[in-house]
Design a protein around this motif. Structure first.
Motif, short mmCIF file in Angstrom:
data_model
loop_
_atom_site.label_atom_id
_atom_site.label_comp_id
_atom_site.label_asym_id
_atom_site.label_seq_id
_atom_site.Cartn_x
_atom_site.Cartn_y
_atom_site.Cartn_z
N ASP A 6 0.84 -1.20 0.00
CA ASP A 6 0.00 0.00 0.00
C ASP A 6 0.87 1.25 0.00
O ASP A 6 0.60 2.20 -0.73
N ILE A 7 1.92 1.25 0.80
CA ILE A 7 2.78 2.43 0.91
C ILE A 7 3.43 2.77 -0.43
O ILE A 7 3.46 3.94 -0.83
N SER A 8 3.92 1.76 -1.13
CA SER A 8 4.56 2.05 -2.42
C SER A 8 3.53 2.58 -3.42
O SER A 8 3.84 3.47 -4.22
N LEU A 9 2.31 2.06 -3.38
CA LEU A 9 1.26 2.58 -4.26
C LEU A 9 0.90 4.02 -3.89
O LEU A 9 0.73 4.87 -4.77
N ILE A 10 0.82 4.30 -2.60
CA ILE A 10 0.50 5.65 -2.13
C ILE A 10 1.57 6.63 -2.60
O ILE A 10 1.26 7.73 -3.06
N VAL A 11 2.83 6.25 -2.48
CA VAL A 11 3.93 7.11 -2.91
C VAL A 11 3.81 7.40 -4.40
O VAL A 11 3.99 8.54 -4.83
N GLN A 12 3.51 6.38 -5.19
CA GLN A 12 3.36 6.58 -6.64
C GLN A 12 2.23 7.55 -6.96
O GLN A 12 2.36 8.41 -7.83
N VAL A 13 1.12 7.41 -6.24
CA VAL A 13 -0.02 8.31 -6.48
C VAL A 13 0.32 9.72 -6.02
O VAL A 13 0.08 10.69 -6.75
N ALA A 14 0.87 9.84 -4.82
CA ALA A 14 1.17 11.17 -4.27
C ALA A 14 2.26 11.88 -5.06
O ALA A 14 2.17 13.10 -5.28
N ALA A 15 3.26 11.15 -5.50
CA ALA A 15 4.39 11.77 -6.19
C ALA A 15 4.07 12.16 -7.62
O ALA A 15 4.48 13.23 -8.09
N SER A 16 3.35 11.30 -8.33
CA SER A 16 3.17 11.57 -9.75
C SER A 16 1.73 11.43 -10.24
O SER A 16 1.50 11.46 -11.44
N GLY A 17 0.80 11.24 -9.32
CA GLY A 17 -0.59 11.10 -9.73
C GLY A 17 -0.85 9.83 -10.53
O GLY A 17 -1.77 9.79 -11.35
N ASP A 18 -0.06 8.79 -10.28
CA ASP A 18 -0.15 7.53 -11.02
C ASP A 18 -1.54 6.91 -10.84
O ASP A 18 -1.88 6.39 -9.78
N ARG A 19 -2.34 6.97 -11.90
CA ARG A 19 -3.72 6.47 -11.83
C ARG A 19 -3.78 4.95 -11.76
O ARG A 19 -4.70 4.40 -11.16
N ARG A 20 -2.82 4.26 -12.35
CA ARG A 20 -2.80 2.80 -12.26
C ARG A 20 -2.55 2.36 -10.82
O ARG A 20 -3.15 1.40 -10.35
N ALA A 21 -1.67 3.06 -10.13
CA ALA A 21 -1.42 2.74 -8.73
C ALA A 21 -2.67 3.01 -7.90
O ALA A 21 -3.03 2.22 -7.02
N PHE A 22 -3.35 4.12 -8.20
CA PHE A 22 -4.58 4.42 -7.46
C PHE A 22 -5.66 3.40 -7.78
O PHE A 22 -6.38 2.96 -6.88
N ASP A 23 -5.76 2.98 -9.02
CA ASP A 23 -6.73 1.94 -9.40
C ASP A 23 -6.50 0.67 -8.60
O ASP A 23 -7.45 0.00 -8.20
N GLU A 24 -5.24 0.34 -8.36
CA GLU A 24 -4.93 -0.85 -7.56
C GLU A 24 -5.41 -0.67 -6.12
O GLU A 24 -5.96 -1.60 -5.52
N LEU A 25 -5.21 0.51 -5.55
CA LEU A 25 -5.72 0.76 -4.20
C LEU A 25 -7.24 0.64 -4.15
O LEU A 25 -7.80 0.07 -3.21
N VAL A 26 -7.89 1.18 -5.17
CA VAL A 26 -9.36 1.08 -5.23
C VAL A 26 -9.77 -0.38 -5.31
O VAL A 26 -10.68 -0.81 -4.59
N ARG A 27 -9.13 -1.16 -6.16
CA ARG A 27 -9.46 -2.59 -6.27
C ARG A 27 -9.31 -3.30 -4.93
O ARG A 27 -10.12 -4.14 -4.57
N ARG A 28 -8.26 -2.96 -4.21
CA ARG A 28 -8.01 -3.61 -2.92
C ARG A 28 -9.06 -3.28 -1.87
O ARG A 28 -9.38 -4.10 -1.02
N TYR A 29 -9.56 -2.04 -1.90
CA TYR A 29 -10.39 -1.57 -0.79
C TYR A 29 -11.82 -1.21 -1.13
O TYR A 29 -12.59 -0.83 -0.25
N GLN A 30 -12.24 -1.37 -2.37
CA GLN A 30 -13.60 -0.97 -2.71
C GLN A 30 -14.65 -1.85 -2.04
O GLN A 30 -15.70 -1.36 -1.64
N SER A 31 -14.39 -3.14 -1.89
CA SER A 31 -15.37 -4.02 -1.26
C SER A 31 -15.63 -3.66 0.21
O SER A 31 -16.79 -3.53 0.60
N PRO A 32 -14.59 -3.47 1.03
CA PRO A 32 -14.88 -3.10 2.42
C PRO A 32 -15.57 -1.74 2.54
O PRO A 32 -16.46 -1.56 3.38
N VAL A 33 -15.19 -0.79 1.69
CA VAL A 33 -15.81 0.54 1.74
C VAL A 33 -17.28 0.44 1.33
O VAL A 33 -18.17 0.97 2.00
N ARG A 34 -17.54 -0.26 0.27
CA ARG A 34 -18.93 -0.41 -0.20
C ARG A 34 -19.76 -1.17 0.83
O ARG A 34 -20.91 -0.81 1.09
N ARG A 35 -19.21 -2.23 1.43
CA ARG A 35 -19.93 -3.00 2.45
C ARG A 35 -20.26 -2.11 3.65
O ARG A 35 -21.37 -2.15 4.18
#
Length: 177
Positions: A6-35
């Motif tokens: 998660d931390i490496s994905l966060i760094v990629q998103v925060a540093a360069s706005g990497d949408r693929r990294a953010f998409d991965e975070l969404v995939r990981r956590y969308q189910s618990p958030v939606r539930r």
């Protein structure tokens, strides 16, 4: 993106706005958030999806403020809790929230048991604590972090909520005797 933390994905998103990294975070956590939102909205899937989308937009726009003092999931769920709190504050219900939805009397109580009807009996704070602990599996400390409540307050909401749920279940034929 093979098994990035998660931390490496966060760094990629925060540093360069990497949408693929953010998409991965969404995939990981969308189910618990939606539930979480499904339980808070008593099964309103359209509203739950809208609130989840709002949550991930807030996460994306504020990901640079993530400091790692809690896990990313705890930070994310805190944002989700705040999104729901803001929504309920803006949309105060005028109807009596203690009224349960009408249920058909044709089927047995076991078939008619609706978890959302049981959760509707609870005050918002009780429902939040119950769903975060019993359904989502967070310990009391994490529930306190997510909601911003003191641990003792979380325990009180859990105790009252469990008592109300037990009474509801007994009244609807779920007594263990």
């Amino acid at each position: 993106m093979a098994t990035l933390t998660d931390i490496s994905l966060i760094v990629q998103v925060a540093a360069s706005g990497d949408r693929r990294a953010f998409d991965e975070l969404v995939r990981r956590y969308q189910s618990p958030v939606r539930r979480f939102f499904l339980n808070q909205t008593l099964g309103d899937s359209q509203l739950s999806d809208d609130l989840a989308q709002d949550t991930f937009i807030k996460v994306y726009t504020s990901i640079a403020s993530f400091r790692g003092q809690a896990s990313f999931q705890t930070w994310l769920m805190r944002i989700a809790y705040n999104v729901f709190y803001d929504y309920t504050r803006r949309h105060r219900q005028t109807e009596d929230i203690d009224q349960l939805p009408e249920r058909s009397q044709a089927s047995s109580p076991a078939l008619q048991m609706d978890i959302y009807a049981a959760l509707a009996l609870l005050k918002q704070e009780e429902r939040t604590c119950i769903t975060l602990q019993l359904i989502d599996g967070y310990d009391i400390r994490k529930v306190a972090e997510i909601t911003g409540m003191k641990e003792g307050t979380v325990k009180s909401h859990l105790s009252r909520g469990k008592e109300k749920l037990a009474n509801y279940l007994k009244k609807n034929g779920y007594d263990r005797r």
